[in-house]
Design a protein around this motif. Structure first.
Motif, PDB file in Angstrom:
ATOM      1  N   ILE A 139     -31.225 -11.619  79.984  1.00 43.49           N
ATOM      2  CA  ILE A 139     -29.854 -12.121  80.107  1.00 43.49           C
ATOM      3  C   ILE A 139     -28.959 -11.217  79.275  1.00 43.49           C
ATOM      4  O   ILE A 139     -29.096 -11.139  78.054  1.00 43.49           O
ATOM      5  N   ALA A 140     -28.041 -10.523  79.937  1.00 46.13           N
ATOM      6  CA  ALA A 140     -27.101  -9.628  79.242  1.00 46.13           C
ATOM      7  C   ALA A 140     -25.722  -9.792  79.892  1.00 46.13           C
ATOM      8  O   ALA A 140     -25.105  -8.829  80.334  1.00 46.13           O
ATOM      9  N   THR A 141     -25.283 -11.029  79.937  1.00 45.99           N
ATOM     10  CA  THR A 141     -24.093 -11.399  80.700  1.00 45.99           C
ATOM     11  C   THR A 141     -22.794 -11.282  79.924  1.00 45.99           C
ATOM     12  O   THR A 141     -21.724 -11.633  80.431  1.00 45.99           O
ATOM     13  N   GLY A 142     -22.852 -10.829  78.679  1.00 48.50           N
ATOM     14  CA  GLY A 142     -21.636 -10.599  77.913  1.00 48.50           C
ATOM     15  C   GLY A 142     -20.936 -11.874  77.491  1.00 48.50           C
ATOM     16  O   GLY A 142     -21.549 -12.946  77.384  1.00 48.50           O
ATOM     17  N   SER A 143     -19.632 -11.762  77.274  1.00 44.21           N
ATOM     18  CA  SER A 143     -18.855 -12.886  76.746  1.00 44.21           C
ATOM     19  C   SER A 143     -17.454 -12.875  77.337  1.00 44.21           C
ATOM     20  O   SER A 143     -17.033 -11.893  77.962  1.00 44.21           O
ATOM     21  N   SER A 144     -16.736 -13.959  77.127  1.00 42.31           N
ATOM     22  CA  SER A 144     -15.354 -14.090  77.583  1.00 42.31           C
ATOM     23  C   SER A 144     -14.507 -14.646  76.454  1.00 42.31           C
ATOM     24  O   SER A 144     -15.018 -15.360  75.580  1.00 42.31           O
ATOM     25  N   PRO A 145     -13.195 -14.369  76.461  1.00 40.86           N
ATOM     26  CA  PRO A 145     -12.333 -14.876  75.393  1.00 40.86           C
ATOM     27  C   PRO A 145     -12.342 -16.398  75.314  1.00 40.86           C
ATOM     28  O   PRO A 145     -12.352 -17.087  76.333  1.00 40.86           O
ATOM     29  N   THR A 146     -12.347 -16.899  74.097  1.00 40.79           N
ATOM     30  CA  THR A 146     -12.223 -18.336  73.855  1.00 40.79           C
ATOM     31  C   THR A 146     -10.742 -18.683  73.747  1.00 40.79           C
ATOM     32  O   THR A 146     -10.013 -18.067  72.980  1.00 40.79           O
ATOM     33  N   VAL A 147     -10.325 -19.672  74.530  1.00 41.41           N
ATOM     34  CA  VAL A 147      -8.922 -20.098  74.512  1.00 41.41           C
ATOM     35  C   VAL A 147      -8.852 -21.512  73.953  1.00 41.41           C
ATOM     36  O   VAL A 147      -9.347 -22.445  74.570  1.00 41.41           O
ATOM     37  N   PRO A 148      -8.258 -21.694  72.768  1.00 42.54           N
ATOM     38  CA  PRO A 148      -8.136 -23.040  72.200  1.00 42.54           C
ATOM     39  C   PRO A 148      -7.379 -23.973  73.142  1.00 42.54           C
ATOM     40  O   PRO A 148      -6.467 -23.545  73.869  1.00 42.54           O
ATOM     41  N   LYS A 149      -7.752 -25.231  73.132  1.00 39.74           N
ATOM     42  CA  LYS A 149      -7.201 -26.211  74.059  1.00 39.74           C
ATOM     43  C   LYS A 149      -5.677 -26.249  74.082  1.00 39.74           C
ATOM     44  O   LYS A 149      -5.078 -26.319  75.167  1.00 39.74           O
ATOM     45  N   PRO A 150      -4.971 -26.207  72.930  1.00 44.62           N
ATOM     46  CA  PRO A 150      -3.505 -26.292  72.984  1.00 44.62           C
ATOM     47  C   PRO A 150      -2.834 -25.169  73.773  1.00 44.62           C
ATOM     48  O   PRO A 150      -1.685 -25.319  74.196  1.00 44.62           O
ATOM     49  N   LEU A 151      -3.535 -24.058  73.992  1.00 47.16           N
ATOM     50  CA  LEU A 151      -2.926 -22.916  74.669  1.00 47.16           C
ATOM     51  C   LEU A 151      -3.178 -22.893  76.172  1.00 47.16           C
ATOM     52  O   LEU A 151      -2.618 -22.046  76.884  1.00 47.16           O
ATOM     53  N   ARG A 152      -3.978 -23.806  76.673  1.00 44.11           N
ATOM     54  CA  ARG A 152      -4.462 -23.654  78.044  1.00 44.11           C
ATOM     55  C   ARG A 152      -3.443 -23.962  79.131  1.00 44.11           C
ATOM     56  O   ARG A 152      -3.688 -23.681  80.299  1.00 44.11           O
ATOM     57  N   GLY A 153      -2.297 -24.518  78.779  1.00 41.71           N
ATOM     58  CA  GLY A 153      -1.299 -24.802  79.802  1.00 41.71           C
ATOM     59  C   GLY A 153      -0.151 -23.811  79.842  1.00 41.71           C
ATOM     60  O   GLY A 153       0.875 -24.085  80.467  1.00 41.71           O
ATOM     61  N   LEU A 154      -0.319 -22.659  79.229  1.00 36.14           N
ATOM     62  CA  LEU A 154       0.791 -21.714  79.104  1.00 36.14           C
ATOM     63  C   LEU A 154       0.904 -20.726  80.255  1.00 36.14           C
ATOM     64  O   LEU A 154       1.857 -19.946  80.317  1.00 36.14           O
TER      65      LEU A 154
END
Length: 464
Positions: A139-154
């Motif tokens: 498994i070498a699938t990398g990573s993705s940015p973490t977006v805190p919940k308060p920012l997800r509706g922007l």
């Protein structure tokens, strides 16, 4: 559905995955490389390289504005944001293109496009078109940015490192959530390119520093260029006009607001594991869905599956991903052939932040008042070569065992990216402070700063 059989199936064609595939085939295994896209490696596409291109532009602008110290007068420095970002993307695409060329040079039959999902501990499917039976998988699938919940509706007013470098022009203002390596690098670069920047972080340190004195210096240095708020808690974020409004609480419990054109989420990256069907593979998972694995062999508990690179979240930096990929590929080939796996010792920890001044954290972590070590320190204010260059800021802390064996360090200053390598290699070789002092250091160089700190260590060990 196409039915395939192989010794090793590698999921992900990033830095770790490519290294794993090559190591497996070099070990004599038949292997396939599965990639769902967009590919090109995190480093080249959205990480190390585009961020350093942005930093290089900011360095040029900052240098042009700050020549008075040397008696050089420069007037009328202007930043063309569109041109800056156009160069970032052009050079970024060149780096990514080089990665794609390497992938395309691999045998066509070994490359499979699509999303992989485990069906059981020895088989997986790729999309709805291919089923693969394997003897071992990586498994070498990398990573993705973490977006805190308060920012997800922007919406499009929210940036991550996956989208930041696609904006056509520099914003007038930017709020950055996170003062770690990525956050503070981008924040300082944007500031020097003329963007009004505010950084908000819930922690009390910046750039990953732990030594209290260096952490205070770093906060003061970076805070002199931009609005830096540590110990702050983001409460909410809303779209307002053409920008965003962040509501947050500062370190003293006071309600605050920040308005900006865009907000950058720089709060880390999470492994891309959710869609792999790890339960079906029989892996032992923790409450966050992370598999239990041995950090030396990279073998996961419960199945002939290994994990490498950002996907295991252990040391998510490129040089570690490349090494882990090689280890995982070699050990996957060994598992497929029924041989014993290798369990190499980890490299000495090395993390860098390419701000100005630069930051590095090396080896065994800082620990206040640790009884098993002695510390040598040097400030940057009086360092000869740094003063010549007008870069005499920060300092250096090195700690060693009671016998003088070097253990770790933290650095804040000029040329740290080079100093850190020298000390990392010395720690990895098990050298003592005395042994390093007995090697030549040319004058005048910033490396001379080592001598003061190492001399403190040797003096302390002689007295104990």
């Amino acid at each position: 559905m196409d039915e395939r059989t192989c010794d090793v199936a590698v999921i992900g064609a990033g830095t770790a995955g490519l290294a794993a595939y090559r190591a497996a085939t070099e070990a004599g295994a038949s292997a396939v490389l599965i990639e769902r896209g967009p590919g090109g490696t995190t480093c080249a596409r959205v990480g190390c390289m585009p961020s350093k291109l942005l930093i290089a532009a900011a360095k040029a602008a900052h240098a042009a504005r700050n020549t008075d110290l040397f008696g050089i007068r420069v007037a009328g420095v202007a930043v063309d944001g569109r041109a800056v970002l156009a160069r970032v993307r052009a050079e970024r695409d060149r780096f990514v293109g080089g990665v794609f060329e390497g992938v395309e040079a691999l045998p066509e039959a070994a490359r499979i496009a699509g999303s992989a999902r485990f069906q059981d501990r020895t088989s997986l499917t790729v999309g709805d078109h291919t089923r693969i039976a394997f003897r071992a998988a990586v498994i070498a699938t990398g990573s993705s940015p973490t977006v805190p919940k308060p920012l997800r509706g922007l919406g499009d007013r929210l940036l991550t490192t996956d989208t930041l470098f696609e904006i056509p022009d520099l914003p007038e203002s930017l709020a950055v959530l996170g003062a770690g390596a990525v956050g503070i690098e981008i924040a300082q670069a944007m500031t020097r390119l003329g963007v009004r920047v505010t950084v908000i972080d819930s922690g009390d340190t910046v750039a990953g520093l732990s030594d209290p004195d260096l952490a205070r210096q770093a906060a003061a240095l970076f805070g002199a260029e931009l609005a830096l708020h540590l110990g702050a808690k983001l409460e909410s974020a809303t779209r307002e006009g053409n920008g965003v409004c962040l509501s947050w609480t500062d370190g003293e419990g006071r309600a605050r607001e920040t308005r900006a054109d865009k907000v950058l989420a720089a709060t880390g990256r999470s492994p891309n594991l959710d869609d792999l069907g790890l339960d079906a593979a029989g892996l032992s998972l923790d409450e966050d869905g992370m598999p239990d694995f041995d950090y030396r062999s990279l073998v996961c508990a419960g199945a002939p599956i290994l994990i490498a690179g950002d996907a295991d979240a252990w040391r998510p930096v490129l040089h570690e991903a490349s090494r882990q990929g090689r280890i995982a590929g070699t050990n996957a080939a060994a598992r497929a052939a029924g041989r014993a796996v290798e369990t190499p010792e980890p490299w000495t920890r090395l993390a860098m932040v390419f701000t100005d001044p630069q930051v590095a954290v090396i080896g065994v972590p800082y620990e206040a008042d640790a009884a098993d070590r002695v510390t040598g320190a040097v400030g940057g204010a009086a360092q000869g070569r740094a003063r010549v260059d007008g870069a005499n800021q920060g300092g250096l802390r090195i700690w060693a065992g009671r016998d003088g064996t070097l253990m770790g360090a933290e650095m804040l200053g000029p040329a740290v990216e080079h100093l850190a390598h020298l000390l990392t290699h010395a720690i990895g070789d098990g050298k003592t402070a005395r042994a390093v002092l007995d090697q030549p250091i040319y004058h005048p160089t910033v490396e001379e700063g080592f001598s003061t700190a190492l001399s403190e260590i040797t003096h302390s060990t002689c007295q104990s």
